[in-house]
Scaffold this motif. Structure first.
Motif, PDB file in Angstrom:
ATOM      1  N   LEU A 143       0.832  -1.195   0.000  1.00 53.09           N
ATOM      2  CA  LEU A 143       0.000   0.000   0.000  1.00 53.09           C
ATOM      3  C   LEU A 143       0.867   1.246   0.000  1.00 53.09           C
ATOM      4  O   LEU A 143       0.604   2.192  -0.737  1.00 53.09           O
ATOM      5  N   ALA A 144       1.917   1.258   0.800  1.00 56.96           N
ATOM      6  CA  ALA A 144       2.792   2.423   0.883  1.00 56.96           C
ATOM      7  C   ALA A 144       3.471   2.712  -0.444  1.00 56.96           C
ATOM      8  O   ALA A 144       3.633   3.859  -0.830  1.00 56.96           O
ATOM      9  N   THR A 145       3.860   1.683  -1.167  1.00 54.66           N
ATOM     10  CA  THR A 145       4.508   1.920  -2.451  1.00 54.66           C
ATOM     11  C   THR A 145       3.496   2.243  -3.543  1.00 54.66           C
ATOM     12  O   THR A 145       3.834   2.896  -4.516  1.00 54.66           O
ATOM     13  N   ALA A 146       2.265   1.840  -3.372  1.00 52.35           N
ATOM     14  CA  ALA A 146       1.234   2.125  -4.385  1.00 52.35           C
ATOM     15  C   ALA A 146       0.665   3.522  -4.235  1.00 52.35           C
ATOM     16  O   ALA A 146       0.239   4.116  -5.209  1.00 52.35           O
ATOM     17  N   LEU A 147       0.680   4.076  -3.047  1.00 55.62           N
ATOM     18  CA  LEU A 147       0.048   5.380  -2.825  1.00 55.62           C
ATOM     19  C   LEU A 147       0.574   6.480  -3.734  1.00 55.62           C
ATOM     20  O   LEU A 147      -0.214   7.172  -4.359  1.00 55.62           O
ATOM     21  N   PRO A 148       1.892   6.681  -3.856  1.00 60.32           N
ATOM     22  CA  PRO A 148       2.341   7.747  -4.734  1.00 60.32           C
ATOM     23  C   PRO A 148       1.884   7.576  -6.182  1.00 60.32           C
ATOM     24  O   PRO A 148       1.656   8.536  -6.869  1.00 60.32           O
ATOM     25  N   ALA A 149       1.735   6.363  -6.650  1.00 54.67           N
ATOM     26  CA  ALA A 149       1.285   6.148  -8.023  1.00 54.67           C
ATOM     27  C   ALA A 149      -0.172   6.533  -8.194  1.00 54.67           C
ATOM     28  O   ALA A 149      -0.596   6.902  -9.274  1.00 54.67           O
ATOM     29  N   MET A 150      -0.958   6.458  -7.107  1.00 54.62           N
ATOM     30  CA  MET A 150      -2.380   6.789  -7.202  1.00 54.62           C
ATOM     31  C   MET A 150      -2.634   8.251  -6.859  1.00 54.62           C
ATOM     32  O   MET A 150      -3.711   8.754  -7.090  1.00 54.62           O
ATOM     33  N   ALA A 151      -1.660   8.939  -6.275  1.00 57.53           N
ATOM     34  CA  ALA A 151      -1.856  10.287  -5.788  1.00 57.53           C
ATOM     35  C   ALA A 151      -1.452  11.307  -6.842  1.00 57.53           C
ATOM     36  O   ALA A 151      -0.634  11.027  -7.706  1.00 57.53           O
ATOM     37  N   GLN A 152      -2.039  12.493  -6.710  1.00 59.39           N
ATOM     38  CA  GLN A 152      -1.553  13.593  -7.527  1.00 59.39           C
ATOM     39  C   GLN A 152      -0.124  13.896  -7.103  1.00 59.39           C
ATOM     40  O   GLN A 152       0.222  13.821  -5.928  1.00 59.39           O
ATOM     41  N   THR A 153       0.689  14.267  -8.062  1.00 59.51           N
ATOM     42  CA  THR A 153       2.045  14.701  -7.784  1.00 59.51           C
ATOM     43  C   THR A 153       2.118  16.189  -8.103  1.00 59.51           C
ATOM     44  O   THR A 153       1.798  16.595  -9.223  1.00 59.51           O
ATOM     45  N   VAL A 154       2.516  16.971  -7.114  1.00 60.41           N
ATOM     46  CA  VAL A 154       2.617  18.412  -7.295  1.00 60.41           C
ATOM     47  C   VAL A 154       4.065  18.808  -7.047  1.00 60.41           C
ATOM     48  O   VAL A 154       4.604  18.575  -5.963  1.00 60.41           O
ATOM     49  N   VAL A 155       4.692  19.391  -8.055  1.00 60.98           N
ATOM     50  CA  VAL A 155       6.067  19.868  -7.945  1.00 60.98           C
ATOM     51  C   VAL A 155       6.007  21.384  -7.801  1.00 60.98           C
ATOM     52  O   VAL A 155       5.409  22.067  -8.638  1.00 60.98           O
ATOM     53  N   ILE A 156       6.619  21.881  -6.719  1.00 63.26           N
ATOM     54  CA  ILE A 156       6.571  23.317  -6.428  1.00 63.26           C
ATOM     55  C   ILE A 156       7.992  23.855  -6.388  1.00 63.26           C
ATOM     56  O   ILE A 156       8.840  23.339  -5.655  1.00 63.26           O
ATOM     57  N   VAL A 157       8.256  24.881  -7.192  1.00 64.98           N
ATOM     58  CA  VAL A 157       9.553  25.549  -7.209  1.00 64.98           C
ATOM     59  C   VAL A 157       9.361  27.054  -7.181  1.00 64.98           C
ATOM     60  O   VAL A 157       8.299  27.569  -7.542  1.00 64.98           O
ATOM     61  N   ARG A 158      10.411  27.715  -6.762  1.00 70.93           N
ATOM     62  CA  ARG A 158      10.445  29.173  -6.854  1.00 70.93           C
ATOM     63  C   ARG A 158      10.939  29.529  -8.250  1.00 70.93           C
ATOM     64  O   ARG A 158      11.675  28.757  -8.884  1.00 70.93           O
ATOM     65  N   HIS A 159      10.575  30.718  -8.728  1.00 70.17           N
ATOM     66  CA  HIS A 159      11.111  31.179 -10.012  1.00 70.17           C
ATOM     67  C   HIS A 159      12.631  31.186  -9.954  1.00 70.17           C
ATOM     68  O   HIS A 159      13.237  31.261  -8.885  1.00 70.17           O
ATOM     69  N   ALA A 160      13.251  31.097 -11.097  1.00 70.24           N
ATOM     70  CA  ALA A 160      14.711  31.101 -11.190  1.00 70.24           C
ATOM     71  C   ALA A 160      15.252  32.512 -10.967  1.00 70.24           C
ATOM     72  O   ALA A 160      14.495  33.484 -10.848  1.00 70.24           O
ATOM     73  N   GLU A 161      16.575  32.601 -10.926  1.00 73.52           N
ATOM     74  CA  GLU A 161      17.253  33.855 -10.625  1.00 73.52           C
ATOM     75  C   GLU A 161      16.832  34.959 -11.581  1.00 73.52           C
ATOM     76  O   GLU A 161      16.760  34.765 -12.788  1.00 73.52           O
ATOM     77  N   LYS A 162      16.579  36.129 -11.012  1.00 73.61           N
ATOM     78  CA  LYS A 162      16.129  37.263 -11.808  1.00 73.61           C
ATOM     79  C   LYS A 162      17.310  38.150 -12.205  1.00 73.61           C
ATOM     80  O   LYS A 162      18.337  38.179 -11.529  1.00 73.61           O
ATOM     81  N   ALA A 163      17.141  38.873 -13.306  1.00 74.68           N
ATOM     82  CA  ALA A 163      18.215  39.690 -13.868  1.00 74.68           C
ATOM     83  C   ALA A 163      18.500  40.929 -13.036  1.00 74.68           C
ATOM     84  O   ALA A 163      19.629  41.408 -13.007  1.00 74.68           O
ATOM     85  N   ASP A 164      17.482  41.465 -12.374  1.00 78.11           N
ATOM     86  CA  ASP A 164      17.674  42.685 -11.587  1.00 78.11           C
ATOM     87  C   ASP A 164      16.583  42.780 -10.540  1.00 78.11           C
ATOM     88  O   ASP A 164      15.758  41.868 -10.401  1.00 78.11           O
ATOM     89  N   ALA A 165      16.550  43.870  -9.823  1.00 75.95           N
ATOM     90  CA  ALA A 165      15.592  44.050  -8.728  1.00 75.95           C
ATOM     91  C   ALA A 165      14.365  44.864  -9.136  1.00 75.95           C
ATOM     92  O   ALA A 165      13.626  45.345  -8.278  1.00 75.95           O
ATOM     93  N   SER A 166      14.111  44.984 -10.429  1.00 81.71           N
ATOM     94  CA  SER A 166      12.931  45.728 -10.876  1.00 81.71           C
ATOM     95  C   SER A 166      11.650  44.971 -10.515  1.00 81.71           C
ATOM     96  O   SER A 166      11.695  43.834 -10.060  1.00 81.71           O
TER      97      SER A 166
END
Length: 171
Positions: free
Chosen positions: A12-35
């Motif tokens: 059951l523990a190994t099957a759960l991730p296959a049945m669950a939604q997978t949500v990948v959350i990241v911050r935006h990448a490095e910005k060119a300036d402080a505007s």
């Protein structure tokens, strides 16, 4: 009997991730300036490509960003690779409205969907918490390489894996 129960629990523990939604959350990448609405720097462009490489074998059915171009530019290589059009979630209703809309969009996806969310240092931890990962750490302004992968298990619970991608950032 104990072996049978242990085997069932492991199965059951190994099957759960296959049945669950997978949500990948990241911050935006490095910005060119402080505007107010900057583009990505060279390092940011490289990180956006690293994100696409990291998610090359996954297929996000939806990509959510803020309307600011640094989030959209971070998501662009992944979106192009998977032929998905990113959807910008408005910020004009405030952070709580932004979070509520993201949660609603995630909940509207199929049970086995993979979803990419590109946010900001102040929203990434809040999104993870809203999706069932209460231990999501705050994110310093200098951190760009954190990737939080949630497997949503229902009932407001999530299994989280926090990893790094692209070149390490130092704070």
């Amino acid at each position: 009997m104990k072996r049978l129960l242990l085997a069932a629990a492991l199965s059951l523990a190994t099957a759960l991730p296959a049945m669950a939604q997978t949500v990948v959350i990241v911050r935006h990448a490095e910005k060119a300036d402080a505007s107010a609405d900057p583009v990505l720097s060279e390092a940011g462009q490289a990180r956006a490509q690293a994100l696409a490489a990291e998610l090359a074998d996954d297929h996000p059915v939806i990509i959510l960003t803020s309307p600011l171009q640094r989030t959209r530019l971070t998501a662009a290589p992944t979106a192009e690779h998977h032929s998905v059009t990113p959807e910008a979630i408005a910020l004009n209703g405030g952070v709580q409205a932004h979070l509520a809309e993201i949660v609603a969009r995630v909940q509207a996806q199929p049970e086995d969907a993979t979803i990419l969310i590109v946010g900001h240092s102040n929203t990434v931890p809040l999104i993870a918490r809203a999706l069932g990962y209460p231990d999501a750490a705050d994110m310093p302004e200098c951190e760009y390489d954190r990737m939080t992968t949630l497997h949503l298990l229902g009932g407001g619970r999530a299994h989280a894996i926090v990893s790094r991608y692209g070149e390490p950032t130092t704070c």
